[in-house]
Design a protein around this motif. Structure first.
Motif, PDB file in Angstrom:
ATOM      1  N   GLU A 205       0.831  -1.209   0.000  1.00 51.17           N
ATOM      2  CA  GLU A 205       0.000   0.000   0.000  1.00 51.17           C
ATOM      3  C   GLU A 205       0.865   1.259   0.000  1.00 51.17           C
ATOM      4  O   GLU A 205       0.555   2.244  -0.678  1.00 51.17           O
ATOM      5  CB  GLU A 205      -0.935  -0.009   1.209  1.00 51.17           C
ATOM      6  CG  GLU A 205      -2.045  -1.039   1.121  1.00 51.17           C
ATOM      7  CD  GLU A 205      -2.883  -0.870  -0.144  1.00 51.17           C
ATOM      8  OE1 GLU A 205      -3.272   0.283  -0.445  1.00 51.17           O
ATOM      9  OE2 GLU A 205      -3.106  -1.875  -0.840  1.00 51.17           O
ATOM     10  N   ALA A 206       1.944   1.244   0.765  1.00 49.04           N
ATOM     11  CA  ALA A 206       2.856   2.389   0.772  1.00 49.04           C
ATOM     12  C   ALA A 206       3.504   2.567  -0.599  1.00 49.04           C
ATOM     13  O   ALA A 206       3.662   3.702  -1.081  1.00 49.04           O
ATOM     14  CB  ALA A 206       3.930   2.196   1.844  1.00 49.04           C
ATOM     15  N   ARG A 208       2.201   1.665  -3.484  1.00 50.63           N
ATOM     16  CA  ARG A 208       1.167   2.170  -4.386  1.00 50.63           C
ATOM     17  C   ARG A 208       0.946   3.667  -4.186  1.00 50.63           C
ATOM     18  O   ARG A 208       0.774   4.429  -5.140  1.00 50.63           O
ATOM     19  CB  ARG A 208      -0.140   1.402  -4.162  1.00 50.63           C
ATOM     20  CG  ARG A 208      -1.193   1.634  -5.260  1.00 50.63           C
ATOM     21  CD  ARG A 208      -2.484   0.897  -4.943  1.00 50.63           C
ATOM     22  NE  ARG A 208      -2.265  -0.530  -4.781  1.00 50.63           N
ATOM     23  CZ  ARG A 208      -2.177  -1.382  -5.812  1.00 50.63           C
ATOM     24  NH1 ARG A 208      -2.275  -0.933  -7.043  1.00 50.63           N
ATOM     25  NH2 ARG A 208      -1.979  -2.662  -5.586  1.00 50.63           N
ATOM     26  N   SER A 209       0.973   4.100  -2.922  1.00 46.19           N
ATOM     27  CA  SER A 209       0.812   5.521  -2.633  1.00 46.19           C
ATOM     28  C   SER A 209       1.964   6.331  -3.221  1.00 46.19           C
ATOM     29  O   SER A 209       1.760   7.421  -3.783  1.00 46.19           O
ATOM     30  CB  SER A 209       0.735   5.737  -1.125  1.00 46.19           C
ATOM     31  OG  SER A 209       0.736   7.110  -0.796  1.00 46.19           O
ATOM     32  N   SER A 210       3.195   5.811  -3.095  1.00 51.60           N
ATOM     33  CA  SER A 210       4.350   6.503  -3.652  1.00 51.60           C
ATOM     34  C   SER A 210       4.229   6.649  -5.163  1.00 51.60           C
ATOM     35  O   SER A 210       4.532   7.716  -5.725  1.00 51.60           O
ATOM     36  CB  SER A 210       5.636   5.746  -3.302  1.00 51.60           C
ATOM     37  OG  SER A 210       6.758   6.330  -3.906  1.00 51.60           O
ATOM     38  N   THR A 212       1.425   6.601  -6.903  1.00 52.16           N
ATOM     39  CA  THR A 212       0.281   7.458  -7.231  1.00 52.16           C
ATOM     40  C   THR A 212       0.619   8.938  -7.062  1.00 52.16           C
ATOM     41  O   THR A 212       0.271   9.776  -7.899  1.00 52.16           O
ATOM     42  CB  THR A 212      -0.923   7.094  -6.345  1.00 52.16           C
ATOM     43  OG1 THR A 212      -1.264   5.713  -6.563  1.00 52.16           O
ATOM     44  CG2 THR A 212      -2.120   7.976  -6.673  1.00 52.16           C
ATOM     45  N   THR A 213       1.297   9.250  -5.967  1.00 53.27           N
ATOM     46  CA  THR A 213       1.607  10.654  -5.676  1.00 53.27           C
ATOM     47  C   THR A 213       2.888  11.138  -6.342  1.00 53.27           C
ATOM     48  O   THR A 213       3.114  12.343  -6.467  1.00 53.27           O
ATOM     49  CB  THR A 213       1.740  10.864  -4.159  1.00 53.27           C
ATOM     50  OG1 THR A 213       2.829  10.062  -3.654  1.00 53.27           O
ATOM     51  CG2 THR A 213       0.452  10.464  -3.447  1.00 53.27           C
ATOM     52  N   ALA A 217       7.799   7.708  -0.087  1.00 49.21           N
ATOM     53  CA  ALA A 217       7.037   7.264   1.088  1.00 49.21           C
ATOM     54  C   ALA A 217       8.017   6.642   2.075  1.00 49.21           C
ATOM     55  O   ALA A 217       8.579   5.581   1.810  1.00 49.21           O
ATOM     56  CB  ALA A 217       5.966   6.254   0.683  1.00 49.21           C
TER      57      ALA A 217
END
Length: 283
Positions: A205-206, A208-210, A212-213, A217
């Motif tokens: 999840e971390a 994926r967030s990295s 996406t943004t 992260a």
């Protein structure tokens, strides 16, 4: 798909010679202190032997030698320990009254104090020089590894080979567990790791967030408190995006690792884009 292949594919080109001080800096801390104390013990034996046979002025300077060696080889802590132990040994064995830490002559108090001050100053100066030499040697090694990585990417054929060479290069650069993750919008397409840490769901999840943004992260930071990896996005084309994860020890995290990781990420993105264009041309 998950893979953990051998780092045999990554070929390291010749790199600058590593300074002996840089190699000794990896010695366990208790061993460094033990060797520093042993060198002071040897200096004590030498000083006592000289004192019993010949008259030498400034015999206390014998104890500065292990301080300098310890500072260059092991750093500030062991060299300070050597300076303190040397001052005590000089007081105990070579000043009157012998074999006691009591000092009767004010001149001897001054001599012991000067020995300690000289040891501390010499320790600080030598330790600083050693740290700069270590930094220069490490920078040279990292530059050689980055250069080798770029040249090895030219021969990489396919995303798996690019991932493998990148993971090997990162492991060689930082000596920590590495994970590379290729993601689509809905799923993880490829995971390749080096080291003993398997990415957990919170790590995914971390990552994926990295991606996406487009931002780094960091490990164990809200909202991904349980993540063990720092993640950097590899921002290639829409079909060649990935994430680099490094699991640093919080106590041994290198200063500003992002500069080097971002360089690797940029090279990796270019290689993935090239493979994508090559595949499109074949299609």
């Amino acid at each position: 798909m998950s893979a953990q292949s051998s780092p045999q594919e990554f070929k390291l080109f010749p790199e600058p010679g590593t300074l002996p001080a840089l190699q000794l800096s990896n010695t366990p801390l208790p061993v460094r202190y033990l060797i520093a104390c042993a060198m002071t013990g040897i200096a004590t034996v030498v000083a006592v032997g000289l004192d019993s046979t010949v008259t030498i002025p400034n015999l206390s300077l014998v104890f500065v030698v292990p301080v300098l060696i310890a500072a260059v080889a092991f750093g500030l802590g062991p060299s300070l320990a050597s300076a303190i132990l040397g001052a005590l040994a000089y007081n105990f064995f070579l000043t009157e009254p012998r074999f006691t830490l009591r000092v009767d002559d004010p001149a001897n108090i001054l001599a012991i104090g000067l020995l300690f001050i000289v040891g501390v100053i010499a320790s600080a100066v030598a330790s600083t020089a050693r740290r700069r030499a270590d930094d220069a040697a490490l920078a040279g090694r990292q530059a050689a590894l980055a250069r080798s990585y770029g040249q090895n990417l030219v021969a990489a054929d396919g995303p798996e080979a690019i991932f493998s060479r990148t993971a090997d290069a990162l492991e060689a650069l930082f000596k920590v567990p590495v994970v590379l993750i290729s993601m689509s919008q809905n799923a993880v397409e490829l995971t390749l790791r080096r080291g003993g840490i398997e990415p957990s769901p919170i790590d995914i999840e971390a990552a994926r967030s990295s991606l996406t943004t487009g931002k780094v992260a960091l490990a164990d930071i809200y909202p991904f408190d349980g993540s063990r990896f720092d993640f950097w996005p590899v921002m290639g084309s829409a079909s060649s995006r990935a994430v680099i994860g490094l699991a640093f020890d919080p106590q041994e995290r290198p200063p500003q690792p992002g500069t080097l990781v971002e360089l690797v990420a940029s090279l990796m993105a270019l290689a993935l884009d090239r493979q994508h264009l090559r595949g499109s041309d074949r299609g």
